[in-house]
Design an enzyme around this catalytic site. Structure first.
Site, PDB file in Angstrom:
ATOM      1  N   ASN A  15      12.113 -10.854  -4.124  1.00 44.93           N
ATOM      2  CA  ASN A  15      13.136 -10.257  -3.264  1.00 44.93           C
ATOM      3  C   ASN A  15      13.018 -10.819  -1.852  1.00 44.93           C
ATOM      4  O   ASN A  15      11.920 -11.129  -1.390  1.00 44.93           O
ATOM      5  CB  ASN A  15      12.960  -8.737  -3.211  1.00 44.93           C
ATOM      6  CG  ASN A  15      13.119  -8.092  -4.577  1.00 44.93           C
ATOM      7  OD1 ASN A  15      13.997  -8.484  -5.341  1.00 44.93           O
ATOM      8  ND2 ASN A  15      12.272  -7.124  -4.902  1.00 44.93           N
ATOM      9  N   HIS A  32       7.041 -10.668  -8.086  1.00 43.05           N
ATOM     10  CA  HIS A  32       6.684  -9.630  -9.049  1.00 43.05           C
ATOM     11  C   HIS A  32       6.637 -10.294 -10.421  1.00 43.05           C
ATOM     12  O   HIS A  32       7.579 -11.014 -10.783  1.00 43.05           O
ATOM     13  CB  HIS A  32       7.771  -8.550  -9.123  1.00 43.05           C
ATOM     14  CG  HIS A  32       8.027  -7.800  -7.854  1.00 43.05           C
ATOM     15  ND1 HIS A  32       7.631  -6.495  -7.657  1.00 43.05           N
ATOM     16  CD2 HIS A  32       8.678  -8.173  -6.711  1.00 43.05           C
ATOM     17  CE1 HIS A  32       8.028  -6.095  -6.452  1.00 43.05           C
ATOM     18  NE2 HIS A  32       8.667  -7.090  -5.861  1.00 43.05           N
ATOM     19  N   HIS A  82       6.058 -12.312  -1.879  1.00 42.46           N
ATOM     20  CA  HIS A  82       5.404 -11.927  -3.130  1.00 42.46           C
ATOM     21  C   HIS A  82       6.371 -12.155  -4.263  1.00 42.46           C
ATOM     22  O   HIS A  82       7.578 -11.959  -4.097  1.00 42.46           O
ATOM     23  CB  HIS A  82       4.945 -10.467  -3.113  1.00 42.46           C
ATOM     24  CG  HIS A  82       6.008  -9.487  -2.696  1.00 42.46           C
ATOM     25  ND1 HIS A  82       6.415  -9.352  -1.380  1.00 42.46           N
ATOM     26  CD2 HIS A  82       6.763  -8.615  -3.413  1.00 42.46           C
ATOM     27  CE1 HIS A  82       7.354  -8.432  -1.311  1.00 42.46           C
ATOM     28  NE2 HIS A  82       7.601  -7.973  -2.530  1.00 42.46           N
ATOM     29  N   GLN A 136      14.049  -6.333  -0.021  1.00 41.84           N
ATOM     30  CA  GLN A 136      12.625  -6.624   0.142  1.00 41.84           C
ATOM     31  C   GLN A 136      12.006  -5.525   0.984  1.00 41.84           C
ATOM     32  O   GLN A 136      12.432  -5.279   2.120  1.00 41.84           O
ATOM     33  CB  GLN A 136      12.436  -7.987   0.818  1.00 41.84           C
ATOM     34  CG  GLN A 136      10.980  -8.360   1.040  1.00 41.84           C
ATOM     35  CD  GLN A 136      10.827  -9.731   1.708  1.00 41.84           C
ATOM     36  OE1 GLN A 136      11.802 -10.315   2.185  1.00 41.84           O
ATOM     37  NE2 GLN A 136       9.611 -10.232   1.741  1.00 41.84           N
ATOM     38  N   ASP A 176       0.729  -3.960  -8.826  1.00 43.53           N
ATOM     39  CA  ASP A 176       1.634  -3.178  -7.981  1.00 43.53           C
ATOM     40  C   ASP A 176       1.190  -1.712  -8.021  1.00 43.53           C
ATOM     41  O   ASP A 176       0.828  -1.187  -9.076  1.00 43.53           O
ATOM     42  CB  ASP A 176       3.076  -3.319  -8.483  1.00 43.53           C
ATOM     43  CG  ASP A 176       4.086  -2.847  -7.460  1.00 43.53           C
ATOM     44  OD1 ASP A 176       4.838  -3.686  -6.942  1.00 43.53           O
ATOM     45  OD2 ASP A 176       4.132  -1.623  -7.184  1.00 43.53           O
ATOM     46  N   ILE A 177       1.250  -1.066  -6.867  1.00 42.15           N
ATOM     47  CA  ILE A 177       0.789   0.328  -6.773  1.00 42.15           C
ATOM     48  C   ILE A 177       1.721   1.287  -7.524  1.00 42.15           C
ATOM     49  O   ILE A 177       1.291   2.375  -7.922  1.00 42.15           O
ATOM     50  CB  ILE A 177       0.651   0.745  -5.286  1.00 42.15           C
ATOM     51  CG1 ILE A 177      -0.307   1.902  -5.123  1.00 42.15           C
ATOM     52  CG2 ILE A 177       2.001   1.045  -4.656  1.00 42.15           C
ATOM     53  CD1 ILE A 177      -0.725   2.167  -3.688  1.00 42.15           C
TER      54      ILE A 177
HETATM   55  P1  5GP Z   1       9.597  -5.584  -2.638  1.00 44.56           P
HETATM   56  O1  5GP Z   1      10.656  -4.539  -2.706  1.00 44.56           O
HETATM   57  O2  5GP Z   1       9.190  -5.900  -1.231  1.00 44.56           O
HETATM   58  O3  5GP Z   1       9.944  -6.804  -3.442  1.00 44.56           O
HETATM   59  O4  5GP Z   1       8.329  -4.974  -3.382  1.00 44.56           O
HETATM   60  C1  5GP Z   1       7.215  -4.466  -2.744  1.00 44.56           C
HETATM   61  C2  5GP Z   1       6.284  -3.902  -3.798  1.00 44.56           C
HETATM   62  O5  5GP Z   1       5.054  -3.612  -3.180  1.00 44.56           O
HETATM   63  C3  5GP Z   1       6.782  -2.626  -4.469  1.00 44.56           C
HETATM   64  O6  5GP Z   1       6.916  -2.845  -5.867  1.00 44.56           O
HETATM   65  C4  5GP Z   1       5.693  -1.602  -4.135  1.00 44.56           C
HETATM   66  O7  5GP Z   1       5.417  -0.715  -5.201  1.00 44.56           O
HETATM   67  C5  5GP Z   1       4.506  -2.483  -3.802  1.00 44.56           C
HETATM   68  N1  5GP Z   1       3.580  -1.872  -2.865  1.00 44.56           N
HETATM   69  C6  5GP Z   1       3.896  -1.216  -1.708  1.00 44.56           C
HETATM   70  N2  5GP Z   1       2.781  -0.806  -1.080  1.00 44.56           N
HETATM   71  C7  5GP Z   1       1.737  -1.240  -1.849  1.00 44.56           C
HETATM   72  C8  5GP Z   1       0.312  -1.111  -1.710  1.00 44.56           C
HETATM   73  O8  5GP Z   1      -0.200  -0.530  -0.766  1.00 44.56           O
HETATM   74  N3  5GP Z   1      -0.437  -1.662  -2.696  1.00 44.56           N
HETATM   75  C9  5GP Z   1       0.116  -2.330  -3.761  1.00 44.56           C
HETATM   76  N4  5GP Z   1      -0.725  -2.827  -4.685  1.00 44.56           N
HETATM   77  N5  5GP Z   1       1.449  -2.449  -3.924  1.00 44.56           N
HETATM   78  C10 5GP Z   1       2.249  -1.915  -2.972  1.00 44.56           C
END
Ligand code: 5GP
Length: 127
Positions: free
Chosen positions: A97, A112, A110, A104, A35-36
Site C-alpha cells: 500500500n 504484506h 512494507h 497506507q 503482522d500484529i
Molecule cells: P498498511 O495499511 O500500512 O499497509 O499496513 C500496516 C500494517 O501494520 C497493518 O496490517 C497493521 O496491522 C500492522 N501493524 C501496525 N502496528 C504494528 C505493530 O506494532 N507491530 C506489527 N507487527 N504490525 C503492526
C-alpha cells in the site's frame, strides 16, 4: 516533492528494537515479521531497513544492494512459509500500500504476504 521519512513510525521503532516483533527473517538490509493484526493464517510484513516511505520511493532511491537484498528477502519468506507455488505451496498474495488512496497506515515501506487460505478478490469491486 521528495519524500520526508518520519523516523517515529512504528516500523522504525521495531527496527531500533524499541518495540518487539515476531521476527521471521532478517538479512543485512531487510527484516520480516508477523503482522500484529493478521488478516490470514500467514500474514507477514517484509520491510527494508533503510528509511523508505513506500515502494516507488525505494525503487527510485535505494541502492542496488538494498533492492537485491529486499527482493531476495521476499523470496526467502515465501520459502520459509512454504507458500511458493513453484515448490508445492498453495500460493500467496503480496500487497504494498502507498499513500492515501493506497490506504497506507505505516509510512515505512512494507509488503504484506498473506497466505494460508484463499485470499479472495484482489480489491473491492467498486469503480
Ligand atoms: P498498511 O495499511 O500500512 O499497509 O499496513 C500496516 C500494517 O501494520 C497493518 O496490517 C497493521 O496491522 C500492522 N501493524 C501496525 N502496528 C504494528 C505493530 O506494532 N507491530 C506489527 N507487527 N504490525 C503492526
Amino acid at each position: 516533492m521528495e519524500y520526508q521519512y518520519d523516523d517515529q513510525n512504528i516500523f522504525a521503532k521495531i527496527l531500533r528494537g524499541e518495540i518487539p516483533c515476531k521476527k521471521l527473517y532478517e538479512s543485512e538490509h531487510s527484516l520480516a515479521f508477523s503482522d500484529i493484526a493478521p488478516k490470514a493464517p500467514h500474514h507477514v510484513l517484509v520491510i527494508p531497513k533503510g528509511p523508505y516511505v513506500c515502494y516507488d520511493h525505494f525503487a527510485r532511491t535505494a541502492t542496488d544492494a538494498e533492492i537485491l537484498d529486499y527482493t531476495r528477502a521476499i523470496g526467502a519468506v515465501c520459502d520459509e512459509l512454504g507458500v511458493a507455488p513453484g515448490t508445492g505451496g498453495n500460493g500467496y498474495r503480496m500487497i504494498a500500500n502507498a499513500g492515501n488512496d493506497g490506504v497506507q497506515e505505516v509510512p515505512h515501506l512494507h509488503v504484506h504476504i498473506l497466505a494460508g487460505r484463499n485470499i479472495g478478490p484482489m480489491v473491492l469491486m467498486r469503480p
